[in-house]
Design a protein around this motif. Sequence first.
Motif, short mmCIF file in Angstrom:
data_model
loop_
_atom_site.label_atom_id
_atom_site.label_comp_id
_atom_site.label_asym_id
_atom_site.label_seq_id
_atom_site.Cartn_x
_atom_site.Cartn_y
_atom_site.Cartn_z
N PRO A 256 0.84 -1.22 0.00
CA PRO A 256 0.00 0.00 0.00
C PRO A 256 0.86 1.26 0.00
N ILE A 257 1.41 1.58 -1.17
CA ILE A 257 2.38 2.67 -1.28
C ILE A 257 1.77 4.03 -0.97
N GLY A 258 0.46 4.12 -1.00
CA GLY A 258 -0.19 5.38 -0.64
C GLY A 258 -0.22 5.64 0.84
N CYS A 259 0.23 4.66 1.64
CA CYS A 259 0.19 4.79 3.10
C CYS A 259 1.55 5.01 3.73
N ILE A 260 2.61 5.07 2.92
CA ILE A 260 3.94 5.24 3.50
C ILE A 260 4.09 6.68 4.00
N PRO A 261 4.96 6.91 4.98
CA PRO A 261 5.11 8.27 5.53
C PRO A 261 5.40 9.34 4.49
N TYR A 262 6.17 9.00 3.47
CA TYR A 262 6.49 9.97 2.43
C TYR A 262 5.22 10.45 1.73
N GLN A 263 4.37 9.54 1.31
CA GLN A 263 3.15 9.90 0.60
C GLN A 263 2.18 10.66 1.51
N LYS A 264 2.09 10.24 2.77
CA LYS A 264 1.21 10.94 3.70
C LYS A 264 1.68 12.36 3.95
N THR A 265 2.99 12.52 4.02
CA THR A 265 3.56 13.84 4.33
C THR A 265 3.40 14.81 3.17
N SER A 330 2.30 5.45 11.07
CA SER A 330 2.28 6.63 10.19
C SER A 330 3.61 7.37 10.18
N LYS A 331 4.23 7.49 11.33
CA LYS A 331 5.44 8.30 11.44
C LYS A 331 6.70 7.46 11.27
N ALA A 332 7.63 7.97 10.47
CA ALA A 332 8.91 7.30 10.30
C ALA A 332 9.73 7.42 11.58
N CYS A 333 10.43 6.35 11.92
CA CYS A 333 11.32 6.40 13.07
C CYS A 333 12.51 7.31 12.79
N CYS A 334 13.04 7.21 11.57
CA CYS A 334 14.23 7.99 11.19
C CYS A 334 13.92 8.81 9.94
N GLY A 335 13.93 10.13 10.09
CA GLY A 335 13.63 11.01 8.96
C GLY A 335 13.38 12.42 9.44
N PHE A 340 4.89 13.52 9.60
CA PHE A 340 5.25 12.11 9.73
C PHE A 340 6.73 11.84 9.44
N ALA A 341 7.56 12.89 9.51
CA ALA A 341 9.01 12.77 9.25
C ALA A 341 9.25 12.07 7.92
N GLY A 342 8.46 12.48 6.91
CA GLY A 342 8.44 11.71 5.68
C GLY A 342 9.04 12.35 4.46
N ILE A 343 9.75 13.45 4.61
CA ILE A 343 10.26 14.12 3.41
C ILE A 343 11.75 13.82 3.18
N ILE A 344 12.57 13.98 4.21
CA ILE A 344 14.01 13.79 4.07
C ILE A 344 14.39 12.38 4.51
N PRO A 345 15.09 11.62 3.64
CA PRO A 345 15.47 10.24 3.98
C PRO A 345 16.34 10.14 5.23
N CYS A 346 16.42 8.96 5.77
CA CYS A 346 17.19 8.71 6.99
C CYS A 346 18.69 8.91 6.75
N TRP A 362 10.58 2.39 9.34
CA TRP A 362 11.90 2.85 9.77
C TRP A 362 12.17 4.26 9.24
N ASP A 363 11.90 4.46 7.95
CA ASP A 363 12.16 5.76 7.32
C ASP A 363 10.94 6.14 6.47
N PRO A 364 11.00 7.17 5.65
CA PRO A 364 9.81 7.57 4.89
C PRO A 364 9.26 6.52 3.93
N TYR A 365 10.06 5.49 3.63
CA TYR A 365 9.66 4.53 2.60
C TYR A 365 9.63 3.06 3.06
N HIS A 366 10.48 2.70 4.02
CA HIS A 366 10.75 1.29 4.28
C HIS A 366 10.32 0.83 5.67
N PRO A 367 9.87 -0.42 5.78
CA PRO A 367 9.48 -0.96 7.09
C PRO A 367 10.68 -1.11 8.02
#
Length: 398
Positions: A256-265, A330-335, A340-346, A362-367
Amino acid sequence: MLTYLPLRCLGLKSLVCISFDCGVIGAMAARVKYSWSLALVLLCIVSLSYFGNAADIGASFVFGDSLVDAGNNNYLPTLSKANIPPNGIDFKASGGQPTGRYTNGRTIGDIVGEELGVPNYAVPFLSPNSTGKAILYGVNYASGGGGIMNATGRIFVNRLGLDIQIDFYNTTRKQFDKLLGPSKAKDYIRKSSIFSITIGANDFLNNYLLPVLSIGARISETPDGFIDDMINHLRDQLTRLYQLDARKFVIGNVGPIGCIPYQKTINQLNENECVDLANKLAKQYNSRLQNLLTELNGKLPGATFVVANVYDLVMELITNYEKYGFITASKACCGNGGQFAGIIPCGPTSTMCKDRDKHVFWDPYHPSEAANLIIARQLLYGSTKYISPVNLKQLRNL
């Protein structure tokens, strides 16, 4: 009296002569020669045991994108890299140092290999040590930014698309012939090895849906047309792997790529919202993928194509995250950046959570590794709800 012990393993074609002569000198010579012969016999046993165990376990050949990249992008001049801290902070094999994995610990591929009894992680193809016996337990060809379509990921400058990954596997296939001999290599790969392909998300995120760069493509090609191209290309790629002796396949569908922190942010959504278009495209592709694998199961003799229902697995974690011990999906742990800390990669300057095992992402894209563990175990032991027609444990035993 002379006894000849043939030692043909380890490439030794000569005969070792053990002499049992009478007398002190003869006895000393015999003991020395016997010691050397015993050492060589033990080496042979170890070598045969190594190859025997490998034959029992088989190899894990991993293809895909950053979800399963184990470090190939470290060796590419690319903008997509994960060999910087704090990536890998929980990866025990490296002592918490970054390896090029796009998560805090193990990928799904790592965990599956461990659970199937493989003693070593599949070595990245581009790493210097991907030669000799190191490849017997598997090779990882995955690349962050890679996709089914060759144009996917061009924003990163360099990445390995699936076509190139299969080219690299062809090189490995020839190495197996040299290591085991053509006949044993074919049996080893066909009967004992598993080919996992985790790819497709980038074809949407970093191709068809990519802001600005993809506007022209979306005007000229409908979603149906783009997905048709993906499926047709993937059919050719899987058939090519089959022609190179792959028989046991597990293909992950798009999550569900529409639910990753990057897309939500970037779409400024609320915590419980997802981007409809991205998820709709993923589900449309997944339906076509299911049909493709059914087609190939009937078309390619001796092959078993298994579909891993990553979409429903991840959606279950996102929807019912508290049930699995997480505090947020919803929120990335690292970002950094946005709600949702979803714009700048870890990376080294990122904000990082302390309770990494409590975050689905873990980050804006990955579990996170914690999420990967749940997903991997469902794929290994789960029902047809998440993996069909058989799970990975059953696939290994076919």
